[in-house]
Design an enzyme around this catalytic site. Structure first.
Site, PDB file in Angstrom:
ATOM      1  N   HIS A 134      10.653   6.039  -0.675  1.00  0.00           N
ATOM      2  CA  HIS A 134       9.781   4.936  -1.065  1.00  0.00           C
ATOM      3  C   HIS A 134       9.454   4.940  -2.555  1.00  0.00           C
ATOM      4  CE1 HIS A 134       6.110   2.272  -0.301  1.00  0.00           C
ATOM      5  NE2 HIS A 134       7.138   1.630   0.226  1.00  0.00           N
ATOM      6  N   LYS A 193       9.552   4.451  -6.490  1.00  0.00           N
ATOM      7  CA  LYS A 193      10.051   3.357  -7.333  1.00  0.00           C
ATOM      8  C   LYS A 193       9.935   3.798  -8.793  1.00  0.00           C
ATOM      9  CE  LYS A 193       8.729   0.102  -3.763  1.00  0.00           C
ATOM     10  NZ  LYS A 193       8.579   1.171  -2.753  1.00  0.00           N
ATOM     11  N   HIS A 251       1.287  -5.968  -3.549  1.00  0.00           N
ATOM     12  CA  HIS A 251       2.211  -4.938  -3.097  1.00  0.00           C
ATOM     13  C   HIS A 251       1.941  -3.661  -3.880  1.00  0.00           C
ATOM     14  CE1 HIS A 251       6.186  -2.973  -2.369  1.00  0.00           C
ATOM     15  NE2 HIS A 251       5.943  -3.450  -1.165  1.00  0.00           N
ATOM     16  N   LYS A 301      -0.277  -0.407  -4.995  1.00  0.00           N
ATOM     17  CA  LYS A 301      -1.128   0.527  -4.258  1.00  0.00           C
ATOM     18  C   LYS A 301      -1.920   1.323  -5.283  1.00  0.00           C
ATOM     19  CE  LYS A 301       3.035   0.258  -1.936  1.00  0.00           C
ATOM     20  NZ  LYS A 301       3.195  -1.166  -1.715  1.00  0.00           N
TER      21      LYS A 301
END
Length: 604
Positions: free
Chosen positions: A257, A259, A487, A489
């Site tokens: 996950h 990025k 989107h 966090k």
């Protein structure tokens, strides 16, 4: 049977009650991947059931009607029951096994052209463009090249940026970045790059590079397996310059996950840690976060390997993170980082890597890593024991039967750590969880399909109604992004009046044990399923000795020092859900009110 809670009612069959606990993993099932590959109207890369539903509704919108389930709705055999008031309903014919639901968060797809009316919130003159053109091609170069250069080299001391959003007033895009900005020649003469991500549209990614850089070596680090891996490799077949590194995911339901971009230039090296998938949709009308490093110069030849370290140990931590992949493919990038001077970095790296960790290794990753950093580097502030913690995210895993199972025990203990003194866990520390309501999604720029990237499922929600009492609405007037669904966090510790924050974290990690880790074996072992990466901002690293940042509001006077005001991207204090508010649940219908495009949401 009928169940009811503080935020609504729904019906479920008894088979739903005995299924195992959802882990919130984001991987699609093999059948989902194959369906996507063979469906020419669907995404050309793997995605979740939630994202596929959003794509379907964009391609075939269900117009709002006073008769909620009209002739436009699905056939009777697949039709969901309409909502009771503000409640949740789910018919047994639409149930999916929990083990498939665990694969339900792969990221969203390109927007399809619809016959939707003009967006009532739109402030830009772009109505002549189709939805897919807007998502695919949206990019506005800076009006003056030098302005962006100045922004990166002094105007933003934290180097924390939001992504540009189409459809909001352009004043709110001042200082925001598009992926084409990040990859532009202005930031450096590219030699090669590495892209770490979760959901990747290879052809779209290549088009984001300037033409002169599109044939430079590009390494893609991913977590795909089997058919989805084959699909990714097939996407890249036309590009001889692209190579791959497959992240090992040996624990069930884990995901890659993270990025991150590693950009090697003739002039040096840059690291970008962000929250967006490498697909058009994520850079179009969503709120995303970016940390952009300084341009790191190359060290003189013969310099020792320990040179070029920052006071935050960013260089060694980044190397440790890359080494955790245990991949020969990444050795070249590890060596390149060793050769550069990262001493100007002011943030701390906070990662998660899959595994079961004991002893001192427990504090290398996940929420125990955050706990260690806060204890060692955060300054204690008077009366800070009562300062609330705020978490903001786009996906939610299973938290257990009550708060004591994880959220208000081990995870909260990590969030409230501060200073070297060990504080006992205070059960009365307020916890604010920011997650969009149904109305937030309905009134967004994208309308209901924005909920495809908010994959909280009914199967998970119905088992943790206690969690919803912590929920607060998404509101972002301060950044002009109230209608651009998050989107991003973020996690932070705030003063009770929300005027100060003790620390701020932007990360890929959603609210889940898979991302942050969960203690096992009476607390002697931390188990993490996924790769995640974020950066932690601490006041002490920015020369602030009071132990906190001020919160940046809508306006700053000219006399204010921007280095003391952190740009939190949503409104503080958070607004708690009202009695009629519901958290967005992706896999139930919403037919009582139209979204901003005049459509309903029926996901199947």
């Amino acid at each position: 049977m009928l169940q009811e809670g503080a935020h609504g009612k729904w019906t479920v069959s008894s088979s739903d009650e005995s299924t195992e606990e959802n882990s919130d993993s984001e991987k699609p099932s093999t059948s989902s991947v194959l369906d996507a590959a063979h469906d020419s109207s669907g995404p050309q890369y793997p995605c979740s059931e939630a994202r596929k539903a959003a794509h379907k509704r964009k391609a075939s919108p269900l117009k709002f009607s006073d008769k909620s389930c009209s002739a436009e709705a699905p056939p009777a055999g697949k039709q969901r029951t309409s909502q009771e008031g503000s409640g949740w309903c789910l018919s047994s014919s639409d149930e999916e096994p929990e083990d498939q639901e665990k694969h339900a968060h792969k990221e969203q797809v390109k927007e399809e052209k619809t016959d939707a009316p003009k967006h009532p919130l739109k402030l830009c003159k772009d109505d002549e463009l189709s939805e897919d053109q807007k998502a695919e091609d949206y990019y506005e170069a800076p009006s003056e090249t030098q302005d962006t250069w100045d922004l990166l080299n002094g105007g933003n001391p934290f180097r924390f940026f939001l992504t540009k959003v189409r459809g909001i007033h352009q004043s709110y895009n001042s200082g925001a970045l598009h992926v084409k900005d990040i990859l532009s020649p202005l930031f450096g003469t590219l030699v090669s790059s590495a892209q770490f991500n979760y959901c990747i549209d290879v052809a779209w990614l290549v088009r984001q590079y300037p033409p002169e850089f599109r044939k430079k070596p590009l390494l893609i680090v991913h977590g795909e397996k089997r058919e989805s891996k084959a699909e990714l490799l097939a996407q890249a077949r036309p590009y001889e310059n692209i190579s791959f590194c497959q992240a090992k995911l040996d624990i069930a339901f884990g995901t890659h996950h993270t990025k991150m971009m590693l950009l090697l230039y003739e002039e040096g090296l840059r690291v970008v840690i962000h929250t967006s998938n490498l697909i058009a949709e994520d850079w179009h009308q969503k709120t995303q976060g970016i940390w952009l490093s300084p341009l790191y110069p190359r060290l003189p030849q013969g310099t020792s390997g320990s040179a070029g370290e920052s006071r935050t140990n960013f260089k060694s931590d980044l190397i440790s993170y890359l080494m955790a992949y245990n991949s020969p493919t990444l050795k070249e990038w590890i060596d390149l980082i060793q050769e550069h001077d990262l001493s100007e970095t002011r943030v701390y790296l906070l990662g998660s890597t899959p595994g079961r960790y004991q002893g001192s290794d427990k504090e290398k990753w996940g929420h125990l890593r955050l706990r260690k950093l806060l204890k060692e580097h955060a300054l204690s502030v008077p009366a800070q024991e009562s300062w609330p913690v705020v978490g903001q995210f786009s996906s939610i895993g299973s938290m257990g039967a009550d708060g004591s199972k994880w959220l208000c025990s081990e995870f909260q203990e990590s969030l409230v750590a501060a200073g070297r003194s060990v504080m006992s866990l205070r059960c009365d520390v307020p916890v604010y969880l920011v997650y969009p309501t149904v109305n937030n999604v309905r009134q967004s720029l994208e309308g209901y399909p924005a909920g495809g990237s908010l994959p909280y499922s009914i199967q998970t929600a119905q088992k943790q109604l206690w969690l919803h009492s912590y929920f607060h609405k998404w509101s972002a007037e301060v950044s002009g992004r109230s209608h651009a669904m998050p989107h991003i966090k973020t996690y932070m510790r705030s003063s009770p009046d929300f005027q100060k924050i003790a620390w701020f974290l932007v990360t890929s990690a959603n609210l889940s044990k898979a991302a942050w880790g969960a203690l096992e074996k009476n607390g002697t072992q931390l188990m993490i399923r996924s790769y995640e990466l974020g950066v932690l901002f601490l006041p002490s690293a920015f020369g602030l000795d009071k132990g906190y940042f001020h919160v940046k509001g809508k306006m700053l006077s000219e006399s204010d020092n921007p280095a003391t005001y952190f740009p939190v991207p949503f409104d503080l204090p958070p607004e708690q859900y009202g009695s009629k508010d519901q958290p967005w649940i992706w896999n139930i219908p919403y037919t009582d009110a139209p979204d901003t495009h005049g459509n309903m949401w029926v996901p199947s």
